[in-house]
Design an enzyme around this catalytic site. Sequence first.
Site, mmCIF file in Angstrom:
data_model
loop_
_atom_site.group_PDB
_atom_site.id
_atom_site.type_symbol
_atom_site.label_atom_id
_atom_site.label_comp_id
_atom_site.label_asym_id
_atom_site.label_seq_id
_atom_site.Cartn_x
_atom_site.Cartn_y
_atom_site.Cartn_z
ATOM 1 N N ARG A 62 13.800 -7.847 -8.634
ATOM 2 C CA ARG A 62 14.459 -6.545 -8.700
ATOM 3 C C ARG A 62 13.405 -5.470 -8.939
ATOM 4 N NH1 ARG A 62 18.236 -8.733 -6.651
ATOM 5 N NH2 ARG A 62 20.408 -8.787 -7.371
ATOM 6 N N GLU A 79 15.725 1.626 -5.389
ATOM 7 C CA GLU A 79 16.136 1.348 -4.002
ATOM 8 C C GLU A 79 17.488 1.979 -3.705
ATOM 9 O OE1 GLU A 79 16.230 -2.841 -3.220
ATOM 10 O OE2 GLU A 79 14.142 -3.140 -3.786
ATOM 11 N N HIS A 117 12.885 -5.584 0.540
ATOM 12 C CA HIS A 117 13.853 -6.445 -0.156
ATOM 13 C C HIS A 117 14.425 -7.495 0.790
ATOM 14 C CE1 HIS A 117 16.838 -6.455 -3.780
ATOM 15 N NE2 HIS A 117 16.583 -7.679 -3.351
#
Length: 377
Positions: free
Chosen positions: A207, A236, A253
Amino acid sequence: MKVLADENMPFVRELFGDWAEVITRPGRTMVPADLHDTDALLVRSVTQVNAHLLEQANKLTFVGTATIGCDHIDTQLLAQRGIAFASAPGCNKVAVGDYVMAALLRVAAHKNWQLADKTLAVIGAGNTGSEVARRAEGLGMKVLRCDPPKAAAGAAGLVNYDQALSADIISYHVPITHQGPYATHHLLNAAHIAALDENQVLINACRGDVWNNQALLTRQQGARPLTLVMDVWEHEPAVLAALVPYVLIATPHIAGYSLEGKARGTFALYRALCQHIGRAEQHSIASLLPAPDISAVSLTRAPSQHQLAQLVRLVYDIAHDDSGFRRGLATGAPDFFDALRKHYAERRELGSLILQGVGLDERLGFKVPAQAADKHN
């Protein structure tokens, strides 16, 4: 029944379409009206399932996330409303293992390292961290496992965080949490970043908010920059654009975005929903996957590190994802991050390739016939 799913979730129509009305929407922009008269909601990590989203969910009885992490789901709210919940722990651990191994080999080429001489610290020894540790040990690396909650519960063989931060390469595989004794928000903080040796390598495939990106930028703009591999970014889909030129490998990601991983995630929710409504399963994961473009390679001896990097690129070329990320960022398009994820090319796992030969290490992730494998328990 009516099923609402993230449009980026593959195989939804194949698994649910013959017995449910399937509607897809962009995961990041789902609105309360989308859930009116919806029986089941299937999401990925970008959808915040909270009281606001569920305002018009008059028929909802099931929520599933095709991810390991659940920080985007208000599970307490679901429990209060009697809505069944399912996740997919471990669904993309193999894909992340592939990604990190590809990154390690790219780092080694960049720094002219033999990985067998280096130490890797894995922060977070769960499903994904354990898979990454397995790959690193297959590469001959010494692995330090760090997981303070597991250590507090009595798990053996773990190092503390300060010890982990001394490794040559440090790879993060933790959920994002903001409270409690083991909060992971800015687990890599400004003080840690400033204290690291310039020869160290950092990898983040969990993350973005686990790292302080602004503090990293400050470090990278100084005289002793670190080597960075970043698949995830703080805030993000926004990206700290000024940091990207100082990152060796930058991707949007997608570490867990293998076709097999996505299939496992969707199938886990298919299985859970079938159990929830008492329906017999009619499909299997194997039936969903096409044959790989390259199915087997024969070797006369165990591959060198350079040859191993070539074999990995036959299946997954991490440099392609890096260059695509940089091109997308350069366009200035505000939605480039999500666009790259939405249109991500089909990617197979290393296990789709059979390596035939002798002395092959099964921990590297390729499919190795039993008679050719070096077994490690």
